[in-house]
Design an enzyme around this catalytic site. Structure first.
Site, PDB file in Angstrom:
ATOM      1  N   ALA A 176     -36.561 -56.791  26.346  1.00 54.84           N
ATOM      2  CA  ALA A 176     -35.119 -56.673  26.081  1.00 54.84           C
ATOM      3  C   ALA A 176     -34.818 -55.377  25.339  1.00 54.84           C
ATOM      4  O   ALA A 176     -33.807 -54.709  25.610  1.00 54.84           O
ATOM      5  CB  ALA A 176     -34.644 -57.876  25.269  1.00 54.84           C
ATOM      6  N   SER A 177     -35.709 -54.985  24.422  1.00 60.88           N
ATOM      7  CA  SER A 177     -35.458 -53.745  23.663  1.00 60.88           C
ATOM      8  C   SER A 177     -35.479 -52.537  24.601  1.00 60.88           C
ATOM      9  O   SER A 177     -34.702 -51.595  24.432  1.00 60.88           O
ATOM     10  CB  SER A 177     -36.477 -53.579  22.524  1.00 60.88           C
ATOM     11  OG  SER A 177     -37.746 -53.161  23.001  1.00 60.88           O
ATOM     12  N   LYS A 178     -36.353 -52.570  25.605  1.00 59.82           N
ATOM     13  CA  LYS A 178     -36.444 -51.420  26.510  1.00 59.82           C
ATOM     14  C   LYS A 178     -35.285 -51.409  27.519  1.00 59.82           C
ATOM     15  O   LYS A 178     -34.863 -50.344  27.971  1.00 59.82           O
ATOM     16  CB  LYS A 178     -37.810 -51.404  27.204  1.00 59.82           C
ATOM     17  CG  LYS A 178     -38.957 -51.133  26.233  1.00 59.82           C
ATOM     18  CD  LYS A 178     -38.792 -49.788  25.523  1.00 59.82           C
ATOM     19  CE  LYS A 178     -39.879 -49.495  24.517  1.00 59.82           C
ATOM     20  NZ  LYS A 178     -39.746 -48.181  23.878  1.00 59.82           N
ATOM     21  N   TYR A 191     -39.607 -57.351  23.389  1.00 53.72           N
ATOM     22  CA  TYR A 191     -39.983 -55.989  23.799  1.00 53.72           C
ATOM     23  C   TYR A 191     -39.258 -55.588  25.089  1.00 53.72           C
ATOM     24  O   TYR A 191     -38.656 -54.515  25.167  1.00 53.72           O
ATOM     25  CB  TYR A 191     -41.505 -55.880  23.987  1.00 53.72           C
ATOM     26  CG  TYR A 191     -41.905 -54.496  24.458  1.00 53.72           C
ATOM     27  CD1 TYR A 191     -41.844 -53.422  23.577  1.00 53.72           C
ATOM     28  CD2 TYR A 191     -42.286 -54.249  25.778  1.00 53.72           C
ATOM     29  CE1 TYR A 191     -42.169 -52.133  24.001  1.00 53.72           C
ATOM     30  CE2 TYR A 191     -42.616 -52.976  26.207  1.00 53.72           C
ATOM     31  CZ  TYR A 191     -42.555 -51.917  25.310  1.00 53.72           C
ATOM     32  OH  TYR A 191     -42.859 -50.646  25.741  1.00 53.72           O
ATOM     33  N   ASP A 216     -41.424 -44.835   7.852  1.00 51.37           N
ATOM     34  CA  ASP A 216     -41.445 -46.106   8.591  1.00 51.37           C
ATOM     35  C   ASP A 216     -40.047 -46.314   9.174  1.00 51.37           C
ATOM     36  O   ASP A 216     -39.118 -46.696   8.464  1.00 51.37           O
ATOM     37  CB  ASP A 216     -41.828 -47.259   7.662  1.00 51.37           C
ATOM     38  CG  ASP A 216     -41.939 -48.580   8.410  1.00 51.37           C
ATOM     39  OD1 ASP A 216     -41.456 -48.672   9.564  1.00 51.37           O
ATOM     40  OD2 ASP A 216     -42.515 -49.530   7.851  1.00 51.37           O
ATOM     41  N   SER A 220     -39.249 -47.853  29.298  1.00 47.69           N
ATOM     42  CA  SER A 220     -40.437 -48.465  29.911  1.00 47.69           C
ATOM     43  C   SER A 220     -40.016 -49.058  31.249  1.00 47.69           C
ATOM     44  O   SER A 220     -38.824 -49.355  31.459  1.00 47.69           O
ATOM     45  CB  SER A 220     -40.940 -49.590  28.998  1.00 47.69           C
ATOM     46  OG  SER A 220     -41.890 -50.399  29.669  1.00 47.69           O
TER      47      SER A 220
HETATM   48  N1  LIG Z   1     -48.537 -47.555  26.399  1.00 51.33           N
HETATM   49  C1  LIG Z   1     -47.775 -48.215  27.256  1.00 51.33           C
HETATM   50  O1  LIG Z   1     -48.274 -48.976  28.100  1.00 51.33           O
HETATM   51  C2  LIG Z   1     -46.288 -48.001  27.260  1.00 51.33           C
HETATM   52  C3  LIG Z   1     -45.579 -48.312  28.422  1.00 51.33           C
HETATM   53  C4  LIG Z   1     -44.194 -48.130  28.428  1.00 51.33           C
HETATM   54  C5  LIG Z   1     -43.554 -47.644  27.322  1.00 51.33           C
HETATM   55  N2  LIG Z   1     -44.262 -47.343  26.201  1.00 51.33           N
HETATM   56  C6  LIG Z   1     -43.534 -46.843  25.027  1.00 51.33           C
HETATM   57  O2  LIG Z   1     -44.050 -45.597  24.660  1.00 51.33           O
HETATM   58  C7  LIG Z   1     -43.779 -45.366  23.290  1.00 51.33           C
HETATM   59  C8  LIG Z   1     -45.030 -44.855  22.616  1.00 51.33           C
HETATM   60  O3  LIG Z   1     -46.022 -45.846  22.665  1.00 51.33           O
HETATM   61  P1  LIG Z   1     -47.559 -45.501  22.932  1.00 51.33           P
HETATM   62  O4  LIG Z   1     -47.938 -46.186  24.166  1.00 51.33           O
HETATM   63  O5  LIG Z   1     -47.805 -44.059  22.811  1.00 51.33           O
HETATM   64  O6  LIG Z   1     -48.227 -46.338  21.735  1.00 51.33           O
HETATM   65  P2  LIG Z   1     -49.009 -45.878  20.440  1.00 51.33           P
HETATM   66  O7  LIG Z   1     -50.214 -45.083  20.795  1.00 51.33           O
HETATM   67  O8  LIG Z   1     -49.210 -47.140  19.658  1.00 51.33           O
HETATM   68  O9  LIG Z   1     -47.979 -44.933  19.676  1.00 51.33           O
HETATM   69  C9  LIG Z   1     -46.856 -45.453  19.005  1.00 51.33           C
HETATM   70  C10 LIG Z   1     -46.274 -44.381  18.097  1.00 51.33           C
HETATM   71  O10 LIG Z   1     -45.151 -44.947  17.422  1.00 51.33           O
HETATM   72  C11 LIG Z   1     -45.316 -44.780  16.017  1.00 51.33           C
HETATM   73  N3  LIG Z   1     -44.764 -45.902  15.269  1.00 51.33           N
HETATM   74  C12 LIG Z   1     -45.078 -47.220  15.407  1.00 51.33           C
HETATM   75  N4  LIG Z   1     -44.423 -47.940  14.488  1.00 51.33           N
HETATM   76  C13 LIG Z   1     -43.691 -47.066  13.750  1.00 51.33           C
HETATM   77  C14 LIG Z   1     -42.827 -47.205  12.631  1.00 51.33           C
HETATM   78  N5  LIG Z   1     -42.575 -48.398  12.090  1.00 51.33           N
HETATM   79  N6  LIG Z   1     -42.235 -46.092  12.115  1.00 51.33           N
HETATM   80  C15 LIG Z   1     -42.507 -44.877  12.654  1.00 51.33           C
HETATM   81  N7  LIG Z   1     -43.299 -44.681  13.710  1.00 51.33           N
HETATM   82  C16 LIG Z   1     -43.902 -45.758  14.240  1.00 51.33           C
HETATM   83  C17 LIG Z   1     -46.833 -44.727  15.819  1.00 51.33           C
HETATM   84  O11 LIG Z   1     -47.155 -44.005  14.642  1.00 51.33           O
HETATM   85  P3  LIG Z   1     -47.650 -44.626  13.262  1.00 51.33           P
HETATM   86  O12 LIG Z   1     -48.496 -45.821  13.567  1.00 51.33           O
HETATM   87  O13 LIG Z   1     -48.366 -43.489  12.633  1.00 51.33           O
HETATM   88  O14 LIG Z   1     -46.392 -44.973  12.532  1.00 51.33           O
HETATM   89  C18 LIG Z   1     -47.264 -43.942  17.032  1.00 51.33           C
HETATM   90  O15 LIG Z   1     -47.155 -42.571  16.799  1.00 51.33           O
HETATM   91  C19 LIG Z   1     -43.255 -46.680  22.728  1.00 51.33           C
HETATM   92  O16 LIG Z   1     -41.851 -46.622  22.620  1.00 51.33           O
HETATM   93  C20 LIG Z   1     -43.670 -47.692  23.787  1.00 51.33           C
HETATM   94  O17 LIG Z   1     -42.813 -48.812  23.810  1.00 51.33           O
HETATM   95  C21 LIG Z   1     -45.622 -47.500  26.150  1.00 51.33           C
END
Ligand SMILES: NC(=O)c1ccc[n+]([C@@H]2O[C@H](COP(=O)([O-])OP(=O)(O)OC[C@H]3O[C@@H](n4cnc5c(N)ncnc54)[C@H](OP(=O)(O)O)[C@@H]3O)[C@@H](O)[C@H]2O)c1
Length: 255
Positions: free
Chosen positions: A150-152, A148, A57, A135
């Site tokens: 701000a973090s990005k 969120y 985590d 993002s």
């Molecule tokens: N989807 C979008 O629209 C979008 C757009 C722009 C940017 N992003 C960015 O892309 C990245 C990936 O997101 P995604 O869209 O692929 O979403 P996702 O399908 O929810 O995947 C998120 C990943 O992060 C892991 N994670 C979450 N909380 C965690 C924790 N506390 N410790 C360790 N791992 C953790 C999850 O694994 P576990 O749950 O197994 O821990 C999962 O593998 C993120 O940084 C997100 O901000 C996404």
């Protein structure tokens, strides 16, 4: 010589798709997330590769150092680091539990920063590559997803700064800036009630764009022409206009 890539957030979505691309290119892998079974299933699917699963985590303080120590105990060097793990939350700032918002900062910003710090010596020794998943949210303030966005902005700024600082060192830093993408992100963020996720990009397409940019050592990759146009507009317009535009797609609809 075989190269090793460490991918956080490998169990789902963009991180999962990036890990698949790396596996296709015969990288050995270190997969980091909380969902052990999903990562063990990935490992079982790639018997020809050396795959290490680290269940962690990353929103807990000190988690990045624990990952680094585990990797060193096994005796591995990291040639490619993908900081993908992250999540968002939709809702008015005051209505969202502060513990969850602090966890978000810890995961999206602190863990990413610390992993980059600890693995940089490995990456320097192998002219390695870093990808930080930011993002299009990085380009303007985001009412109703304030922490969120701000973090990005932090992730994009850190990545661009390090890319410049490390130029000439052999290490490249790429910030991947996806727009809304079809993953678990929307469900985790409780985004079903907002307009922003009414159109999403395919996750494999996003990973492909990111992977190509990473391999070329590009500083920033924005996925898709519409997202690119949006980021350019956000750069040109006053920031309060950007915030007003985002509000139209992030404000939860009344149920
Ligand atoms: N989807 C979008 O629209 C979008 C757009 C722009 C940017 N992003 C960015 O892309 C990245 C990936 O997101 P995604 O869209 O692929 O979403 P996702 O399908 O929810 O995947 C998120 C990943 O992060 C892991 N994670 C979450 N909380 C965690 C924790 N506390 N410790 C360790 N791992 C953790 C999850 O694994 P576990 O749950 O197994 O821990 C999962 O593998 C993120 O940084 C997100 O901000 C996404």
């Amino acid at each position: 010589m075989k190269k090793t890539a460490l991918v956080t957030g490998a169990s789902s979505g963009i991180g999962n798709a990036l890990a698949e691309r790396l596996a296709t290119d015969h990288y050995d892998l270190i997969l980091v997330a909380r969902s052990k079974e999903k990562m063990e299933a990935m490992k079982a699917a790639w018997p020809a590769l050396s795959v290490t699963v680290i269940t962690k985590d990353l929103s807990k303080p000190g988690a990045a150092k624990e990952v680094y120590d585990e990797v060193k105990q096994i005796g591995l060097n990291v040639d490619l680091l993908i900081n993908d793990a992250g999540f968002g939350l939709v809702g008015a700032f005051q209505s969202l539990p502060i513990e969850r918002q602090s966890n978000m900062i810890q995961l999206n910003c602190t863990a990413l920063t610390e992993l980059t710090y600890y693995f940089l010596p490995d990456l320097r020794s192998s002219s390695g590559k870093i990808m930080n998943v930011a993002s299009t949210a990085a380009y303007q303030p985001g009412p109703f997803m304030a922490v969120y966005f701000a973090s990005k902005a932090y992730v994009l700024s850190l990545s661009e700064a390090l890319s410049e600082e490390l130029s000439g060192s052999g290490v490249t830093v790429t910030a991947l800036c996806p727009g809304p993408t079809h993953t678990q992100f929307g469900a985790v963020a409780h985004a079903e009630n907002i307009k922003m996720f009414s159109h999403t990009m395919d996750v494999a397409a996003v990973a492909s764009i990111g992977y190509r940019a990473l391999m070329k050592g590009k500083q920033v990759a924005i996925t898709g022409s519409l997202n690119y146009a949006g980021a350019i507009a956000a750069k040109l317009l006053p920031r309060n206009w950007g915030a007003k535009a985002v509000r139209m797609v992030t404000k939860p609809k009344k149920k």
